[in-house]
Design an enzyme around this catalytic site. Structure first.
Site, PDB file in Angstrom:
ATOM      1  N   HIS A  53       0.854  -1.191   0.000  1.00  0.00           N
ATOM      2  CA  HIS A  53       0.000   0.000   0.000  1.00  0.00           C
ATOM      3  C   HIS A  53       0.887   1.236   0.000  1.00  0.00           C
ATOM      4  CE1 HIS A  53      -3.820  -2.008   1.899  1.00  0.00           C
ATOM      5  NE2 HIS A  53      -3.289  -2.739   0.919  1.00  0.00           N
ATOM      6  N   GLU A  55       0.955   3.854   1.830  1.00  0.00           N
ATOM      7  CA  GLU A  55       1.448   4.256   3.150  1.00  0.00           C
ATOM      8  C   GLU A  55       2.637   3.409   3.588  1.00  0.00           C
ATOM      9  OE1 GLU A  55      -1.704   3.493   2.191  1.00  0.00           O
ATOM     10  OE2 GLU A  55      -3.124   4.131   3.729  1.00  0.00           O
ATOM     11  N   CYS A  83      -6.153   1.770   5.931  1.00  0.00           N
ATOM     12  CA  CYS A  83      -6.750   0.537   6.416  1.00  0.00           C
ATOM     13  C   CYS A  83      -6.115   0.191   7.772  1.00  0.00           C
ATOM     14  CB  CYS A  83      -6.519  -0.593   5.415  1.00  0.00           C
ATOM     15  SG  CYS A  83      -4.794  -1.136   5.281  1.00  0.00           S
ATOM     16  N   CYS A  86      -2.290  -0.431   7.597  1.00  0.00           N
ATOM     17  CA  CYS A  86      -1.517   0.801   7.449  1.00  0.00           C
ATOM     18  C   CYS A  86      -1.592   1.652   8.712  1.00  0.00           C
ATOM     19  CB  CYS A  86      -1.987   1.576   6.228  1.00  0.00           C
ATOM     20  SG  CYS A  86      -1.577   0.730   4.679  1.00  0.00           S
TER      21      CYS A  86
END
Length: 149
Positions: A53, A55, A83, A86
């Site tokens: 992801h 992040e 999420c 993260c």
């Protein structure tokens, strides 16, 4: 606040680039001492890695650039509410402030879902500022998913 918009603009640039690569268009930048030290867009498809992801990648790159796994004093700008995975990484990295664009009622873990930072087991909670560049972030995601239907 002009810097905040500039940093979110950089995150949006990363999100657009991710979308152009066929990734879900989410972008993130890590800022330390008023400068971007790392940036990333989603790369889950390119790396065949569900943890890639924006992040997570931005945090990894910032830690490498700074030479420390703790990013104390750093801020993260991301185009979509993180999420739970993260949110945990942000906590473990000791990010000072989290700025995010669009809320994610289905997959978010900050202000939706498990609300990770409100849990008693969370050791570090960043200051959270939601809705920074919200319209641009949400529109980018909507256009991306509409083009795939």
């Amino acid at each position: 606040m002009a810097q905040t918009n500039g940093f979110m603009a950089a995150a949006l640039d990363e999100a657009r680039a991710a979308g152009e690569r066929g990734e879900v268009p989410i972008g993130a930048v890590v800022v330390s001492d008023g400068a971007i030290v790392a940036r990333a867009g989603n790369e889950t498809r390119a790396l065949n890695d569900i943890t890639a992801h924006a992040e997570i990648l931005a945090i990894r790159r910032a830690a490498a650039a700074i030479g420390d796994e703790r990013l104390t004093g750093a801020d993260l700008y991301v185009t979509l509410e993180p999420c739970t995975m993260c949110a945990a990484a942000i906590s473990f990295a000791r990010i000072r402030r989290l700025y995010y664009g669009a809320e994610d009622p289905k997959g978010g873990g900050v202000d939706n879902g498990v609300r990770f930072y409100a849990q008693p087991t969370c050791h570090h909670a960043p200051e959270v500022y939601a809705g920074i560049g919200e319209t641009s972030s949400a529109d980018l995601l909507k256009r991306f998913f509409q083009s795939r239907r």
